[in-house]
Write a protein that holds these residues in place. Structure first.
Motif, mmCIF file in Angstrom:
data_model
loop_
_atom_site.group_PDB
_atom_site.id
_atom_site.type_symbol
_atom_site.label_atom_id
_atom_site.label_comp_id
_atom_site.label_asym_id
_atom_site.label_seq_id
_atom_site.Cartn_x
_atom_site.Cartn_y
_atom_site.Cartn_z
ATOM 1 N N ALA A 30 0.830 -1.208 0.000
ATOM 2 C CA ALA A 30 0.000 0.000 0.000
ATOM 3 C C ALA A 30 0.863 1.256 0.000
ATOM 4 C CB ALA A 30 -0.938 -0.006 1.210
ATOM 5 N N LYS A 31 1.916 1.246 0.823
ATOM 6 C CA LYS A 31 2.821 2.401 0.863
ATOM 7 C C LYS A 31 3.571 2.546 -0.457
ATOM 8 C CE LYS A 31 3.601 2.126 5.858
ATOM 9 N NZ LYS A 31 4.598 1.805 6.921
ATOM 10 N N ALA A 32 3.925 1.414 -1.069
ATOM 11 C CA ALA A 32 4.652 1.454 -2.337
ATOM 12 C C ALA A 32 3.827 2.103 -3.432
ATOM 13 C CB ALA A 32 5.047 0.036 -2.755
ATOM 14 N N LEU A 33 2.521 1.831 -3.443
ATOM 15 C CA LEU A 33 1.659 2.393 -4.480
ATOM 16 C C LEU A 33 1.559 3.909 -4.378
ATOM 17 C CD1 LEU A 33 -1.182 -0.291 -4.506
ATOM 18 C CD2 LEU A 33 0.653 0.038 -6.177
ATOM 19 N N ARG A 34 1.848 4.447 -3.192
ATOM 20 C CA ARG A 34 1.882 5.902 -3.030
ATOM 21 C C ARG A 34 3.289 6.451 -3.271
ATOM 22 N NH1 ARG A 34 -1.250 4.320 1.472
ATOM 23 N NH2 ARG A 34 0.533 4.621 2.867
ATOM 24 N N ALA A 35 4.299 5.760 -2.739
ATOM 25 C CA ALA A 35 5.660 6.299 -2.726
ATOM 26 C C ALA A 35 6.370 6.227 -4.069
ATOM 27 C CB ALA A 35 6.487 5.566 -1.665
ATOM 28 N N HIS A 36 5.996 5.285 -4.924
ATOM 29 C CA HIS A 36 6.757 5.103 -6.163
ATOM 30 C C HIS A 36 6.698 6.322 -7.075
ATOM 31 C CE1 HIS A 36 3.779 4.660 -9.446
ATOM 32 N NE2 HIS A 36 2.955 4.271 -8.488
ATOM 33 N N ARG A 37 5.670 7.148 -6.918
ATOM 34 C CA ARG A 37 5.518 8.308 -7.809
ATOM 35 C C ARG A 37 6.649 9.316 -7.655
ATOM 36 N NH1 ARG A 37 0.528 7.720 -9.901
ATOM 37 N NH2 ARG A 37 -0.928 6.396 -8.740
ATOM 38 N N SER A 38 7.317 9.296 -6.517
ATOM 39 C CA SER A 38 8.417 10.259 -6.301
ATOM 40 C C SER A 38 9.781 9.617 -6.504
ATOM 41 C CB SER A 38 8.324 10.838 -4.886
ATOM 42 O OG SER A 38 8.438 9.812 -3.913
ATOM 43 N N SER A 39 9.822 8.414 -7.073
ATOM 44 C CA SER A 39 11.104 7.732 -7.281
ATOM 45 C C SER A 39 11.411 7.602 -8.767
ATOM 46 C CB SER A 39 11.073 6.336 -6.642
ATOM 47 O OG SER A 39 10.158 5.503 -7.328
ATOM 48 N N ASP A 40 12.694 7.384 -9.061
ATOM 49 C CA ASP A 40 13.131 7.178 -10.442
ATOM 50 C C ASP A 40 13.238 5.708 -10.798
ATOM 51 O OD1 ASP A 40 15.388 9.882 -9.873
ATOM 52 O OD2 ASP A 40 13.479 9.963 -10.948
ATOM 53 N N PHE A 41 13.229 4.842 -9.783
ATOM 54 C CA PHE A 41 13.496 3.426 -9.979
ATOM 55 C C PHE A 41 12.902 2.658 -8.799
ATOM 56 C CE2 PHE A 41 15.750 -0.375 -10.974
ATOM 57 C CZ PHE A 41 16.292 -0.862 -9.791
ATOM 58 N N VAL A 42 12.364 1.458 -9.058
ATOM 59 C CA VAL A 42 11.739 0.673 -7.993
ATOM 60 C C VAL A 42 12.395 -0.703 -7.899
ATOM 61 C CG1 VAL A 42 9.616 -0.408 -7.165
ATOM 62 C CG2 VAL A 42 9.523 1.855 -8.252
ATOM 63 N N LEU A 43 12.855 -1.037 -6.693
ATOM 64 C CA LEU A 43 13.338 -2.379 -6.378
ATOM 65 C C LEU A 43 12.270 -3.001 -5.484
ATOM 66 C CD1 LEU A 43 15.714 -4.407 -6.609
ATOM 67 C CD2 LEU A 43 16.632 -3.396 -4.505
ATOM 68 N N LEU A 44 11.544 -3.975 -6.000
ATOM 69 C CA LEU A 44 10.318 -4.454 -5.371
ATOM 70 C C LEU A 44 10.439 -5.902 -4.916
ATOM 71 C CD1 LEU A 44 7.230 -4.182 -4.765
ATOM 72 C CD2 LEU A 44 6.837 -4.846 -7.150
ATOM 73 N N ASP A 45 10.387 -6.097 -3.599
ATOM 74 C CA ASP A 45 10.322 -7.448 -3.042
ATOM 75 C C ASP A 45 8.900 -7.962 -3.245
ATOM 76 O OD1 ASP A 45 11.736 -8.925 -0.072
ATOM 77 O OD2 ASP A 45 10.224 -9.763 -1.419
ATOM 78 N N LEU A 46 8.753 -9.128 -3.871
ATOM 79 C CA LEU A 46 7.422 -9.650 -4.151
ATOM 80 C C LEU A 46 6.723 -10.222 -2.926
ATOM 81 C CD1 LEU A 46 8.068 -11.365 -7.597
ATOM 82 C CD2 LEU A 46 7.040 -9.134 -7.150
ATOM 83 N N ASP A 47 7.475 -10.496 -1.867
ATOM 84 C CA ASP A 47 6.891 -11.064 -0.649
ATOM 85 C C ASP A 47 6.491 -9.934 0.301
ATOM 86 O OD1 ASP A 47 9.394 -13.610 -0.854
ATOM 87 O OD2 ASP A 47 7.313 -13.715 -1.505
ATOM 88 N N LEU A 48 5.303 -9.377 0.093
ATOM 89 C CA LEU A 48 4.824 -8.250 0.880
ATOM 90 C C LEU A 48 3.741 -8.710 1.858
ATOM 91 C CD1 LEU A 48 4.614 -5.608 -1.984
ATOM 92 C CD2 LEU A 48 6.372 -5.789 -0.215
ATOM 93 N N PRO A 49 3.575 -8.009 2.972
ATOM 94 C CA PRO A 49 2.640 -8.471 4.004
ATOM 95 C C PRO A 49 1.174 -8.196 3.720
ATOM 96 C CG PRO A 49 3.699 -6.448 4.704
ATOM 97 C CD PRO A 49 4.371 -6.851 3.421
ATOM 98 N N ASP A 50 0.890 -7.268 2.798
ATOM 99 C CA ASP A 50 -0.511 -6.862 2.648
ATOM 100 C C ASP A 50 -1.094 -7.083 1.259
ATOM 101 O OD1 ASP A 50 -0.040 -3.265 2.177
ATOM 102 O OD2 ASP A 50 1.223 -4.972 1.638
ATOM 103 N N ILE A 51 -0.297 -6.859 0.205
ATOM 104 C CA ILE A 51 -0.785 -6.973 -1.166
ATOM 105 C C ILE A 51 0.160 -7.892 -1.933
ATOM 106 C CG2 ILE A 51 -1.393 -5.720 -3.279
ATOM 107 C CD1 ILE A 51 -1.691 -3.195 -1.625
ATOM 108 N N ASP A 52 -0.383 -8.699 -2.833
ATOM 109 C CA ASP A 52 0.456 -9.545 -3.676
ATOM 110 C C ASP A 52 1.457 -8.675 -4.439
ATOM 111 O OD1 ASP A 52 0.034 -11.238 -6.790
ATOM 112 O OD2 ASP A 52 1.360 -11.810 -5.146
ATOM 113 N N GLY A 53 2.737 -9.031 -4.364
ATOM 114 C CA GLY A 53 3.770 -8.227 -4.998
ATOM 115 C C GLY A 53 3.600 -8.079 -6.494
ATOM 116 N N LEU A 54 3.064 -9.105 -7.154
ATOM 117 C CA LEU A 54 2.840 -9.015 -8.598
ATOM 118 C C LEU A 54 1.774 -7.977 -8.925
ATOM 119 C CD1 LEU A 54 2.940 -12.803 -9.558
ATOM 120 C CD2 LEU A 54 4.698 -11.074 -10.014
ATOM 121 N N GLU A 55 0.754 -7.861 -8.064
ATOM 122 C CA GLU A 55 -0.275 -6.835 -8.277
ATOM 123 C C GLU A 55 0.310 -5.439 -8.105
ATOM 124 O OE1 GLU A 55 -3.008 -9.234 -9.637
ATOM 125 O OE2 GLU A 55 -3.321 -7.080 -9.405
#
Length: 215
Positions: A30-55
């Motif tokens: 959930a935080k990633a879906l908000r925070a990524h807008r201010s980044s140039d690059f995303v390193l995303l761990d697929l094992d997240l506690p709240d939302i499926d990482g692929l989604e």
């Protein structure tokens, strides 16, 4: 970075900072879906506690062409294919060493950030590729591609009269020689054909690889 909390993850952050990257991290999808807008690059761990990482990956990709590397604890071919289909530019095994992780980050950034030859537009029939802007158009209409899809299409278009082997594609686009590369390439070719609106844009050359078509 979108990851949980562990000694390995903290070490990864420090490695990136030592290489000069400004690192900001969150620990939920959930935080990633908000925070990524201010980044140039995303390193995303697929094992997240709240939302499926692929989604999460699909949502970030749907918002634009920002470079994404996913990190998977599974490390299987299926994990990589699912991540690539979700829009990732690369998928890394969580157990890989820091040097490989940094090399993959640098490789993706080289391919996706705007440091290309100015003003270069390649045309093949009604397909045009703007190398500087990293944009593709068919009959003047923009086609949204991931970084890997653009590089694959650009590689084929650079050799308009000859096929490009699978080995050449893996070395040029993914900078690797995975033994299980066939499905990785085929997945991207299927996606490109769908996005370009015709399977005739990319021709299969049996026993060799692929060549660019004319749509």
């Amino acid at each position: 970075m979108v990851e949980g909390i562990s000694a390995e993850i903290e070490a990864r952050r420090q490695d990136l900072r030592r290489q000069g990257y400004a690192v900001s991290s969150v620990d939920t999808g959930a935080k990633a879906l908000r925070a990524h807008r201010s980044s140039d690059f995303v390193l995303l761990d697929l094992d997240l506690p709240d939302i499926d990482g692929l989604e999460v990956c699909r949502s970030i990709r749907g918002a634009g062409d920002k470079p994404i590397i996913t990190v998977s604890s599974g490390g299987t071919e299926t994990d990589r294919i699912l991540a690539l289909q979700a829009g990732a530019d690369d998928c890394v095994d969580a157990r890989c060493g820091s040097r490989e992780m940094l090399a993959r980050v640098e490789a993706v950034l080289r391919r996706t950030l705007p440091c290309r030859q100015p003003g270069r537009v390649m045309t093949v029939g009604s397909l045009s590729l703007d190398v500087q802007a990293h944009e593709a158009r068919v009959r003047g209409e923009p086609v949204r591609l991931t970084g890997k899809e653009f590089e694959l299409l650009h590689k084929l278009a650079s050799h308009p009269d000859e096929p490009v082997s699978r080995k050449q594609l893996m070395a040029s686009v993914w900078e690797t020689s995975w033994a299980d590369s066939s499905r990785t390439i085929d997945t991207h070719v299927r996606s490109l054909r769908a996005k370009l609106g015709s399977s005739s844009w990319i021709i299969t050359v049996r026993g060799v690889g692929y060549r660019i078509g004319r749509g």
